[in-house]
Enzyme design. Structure first.
Site, mmCIF file in Angstrom:
data_model
loop_
_atom_site.group_PDB
_atom_site.id
_atom_site.type_symbol
_atom_site.label_atom_id
_atom_site.label_comp_id
_atom_site.label_asym_id
_atom_site.label_seq_id
_atom_site.Cartn_x
_atom_site.Cartn_y
_atom_site.Cartn_z
ATOM 1 C CG LEU A 31 -1.805 -1.226 1.367
ATOM 2 C CD1 LEU A 31 -2.482 -1.240 2.738
ATOM 3 C CD2 LEU A 31 -2.845 -1.249 0.252
ATOM 4 C CG HIS A 84 0.628 4.733 10.618
ATOM 5 N ND1 HIS A 84 1.493 3.887 9.967
ATOM 6 C CD2 HIS A 84 -0.570 4.099 10.643
ATOM 7 C CE1 HIS A 84 0.857 2.788 9.616
ATOM 8 N NE2 HIS A 84 -0.403 2.879 10.013
ATOM 9 C CB CYS A 111 7.304 0.797 9.930
ATOM 10 S SG CYS A 111 6.537 2.389 9.835
HETATM 11 N N1 GLY Z 1 2.746 0.447 3.159
HETATM 12 C C1 GLY Z 1 2.452 0.561 4.502
HETATM 13 C C2 GLY Z 1 0.983 0.652 4.710
HETATM 14 O O1 GLY Z 1 0.336 1.325 3.932
HETATM 15 O O2 GLY Z 1 0.419 0.091 5.593
#
Ligand code: GLY
Length: 282
Positions: free
Chosen positions: A28, A170, A271
């Site tokens: 994503l 985030h 992360c």
């Molecule tokens: N690519 C990290 C996320 O969108 O969760």
């Protein structure tokens, strides 16, 4: 309110996971960007190497799963504090299965497992800032109020406040802890606004370290035996002005770690690991 927890920043173990080839096409991302999976793997290998060899952590390396393109971003699958691990319910449906292997792994490390089973709750670990005194939880596209309530139930010793995430993926896309009581924060208006909310919610007066680049504000703080304050931060190639700010920190071991490829799919330094402290068994 709780004081600063004993041993804030002390870690003995890290859980990481490999980068699948599918990250390039299917992970994503907010902005369309071409990603080189090989370059992301190389970069991740260097990150893991720092944890293992430079810092001496015991690193549990989970295999990449091609059916889970975002699986390298392990932070989103679990929140660990003390002996408790909250297994999250990630906000993106394509990421939900990432929690399965994480749960088994943290169980094997003898942590007390709490699972977020409520189907109305969502929470990504990237939205959770633990300061050592309290939690701030970002309400974002990936985390909702119910997720924050379940986190509060799991970690009853600490206050939990919510903060709207108005920009970026985030909460920790623009902030992180850079030391005990020290919040690294991006200079953008939304980031500064979020910090103001956190300061208003808290009884504690946090110091702030403002860096010019929001994404540069994501760093990994540790306090390790024989090393003291350690900070993994982005490199000068990525964020030259931000690195100048980190370089002013006194009495820190500063370790630049490249994140240039993974950032294209909105992954930051925090992360890529779940950090854990385990008391030595006698
Ligand atoms: N690519 C990290 C996320 O969108 O969760």
């Amino acid at each position: 309110m709780a004081g600063l927890m004993a041993g804030f920043g002390h870690y003995t173990h890290a859980v990481v996971r490999g980068v699948p080839q599918s990250l390039a096409g299917d992970a994503l991302r907010i902005n369309q960007a071409e990603v080189d999976a090989g370059a992301a793997q190389k970069e991740h290998h260097a990150y893991v190497d720092v944890l293992k060899r430079r810092l001496g952590l015991e690193v549990v390396e989970l295999p990449a799963d091609e059916s889970l393109p975002d699986c390298v971003f392990v932070e989103d699958a679990a929140v660990v504090c003390g002996d408790t691990a909250l297994i999250t319910r990630p906000g993106a449906e394509s990421r939900r299965k990432e929690t399965e292997l994480m749960k088994d792994t943290l169980k094997n490390l003898n942590l007390n497992i709490v699972e977020m089973t409520d189907e109305t709750a969502i929470l990504d670990g990237g939205d959770v800032l633990f300061t050592g005194r309290e939690f701030f939880v970002g309400l974002s596209k990936r985390t909702n109020q119910r997720g924050a309530e379940i986190l509060a139930d799991a970690f009853k010793d600490y206050a939990v406040s919510t903060v709207p995430v108005l920009e970026g993926l985030h909460l920790k896309s623009f902030c992180s802890m850079a030391g005990p009581g020290l919040i690294a924060i991006g200079a953008s208006e939304p980031a500064q606004k979020a910090l103001k909310i956190m300061q208003q919610m808290s009884d504690h007066r946090y110091d702030k370290l403002t860096v010019p680049d929001d994404l540069g504000a994501n760093c990994v703080y540790m306090n390790l035996p024989d090393m003291g304050h350690v900070l993994l931060h982005p490199t000068a190639e990525e964020f030259p002005e931000t690195v100048k700010v980190y370089e002013k920190l006194k009495d820190y071991t500063l370790i630049p770690v490249s994140n240039a490829e993974k950032v294209k799919v909105d992954g930051a330094l925090t992360c890529c690991s779940v950090l854990i402290y385990k008391k030595p068994s006698i």
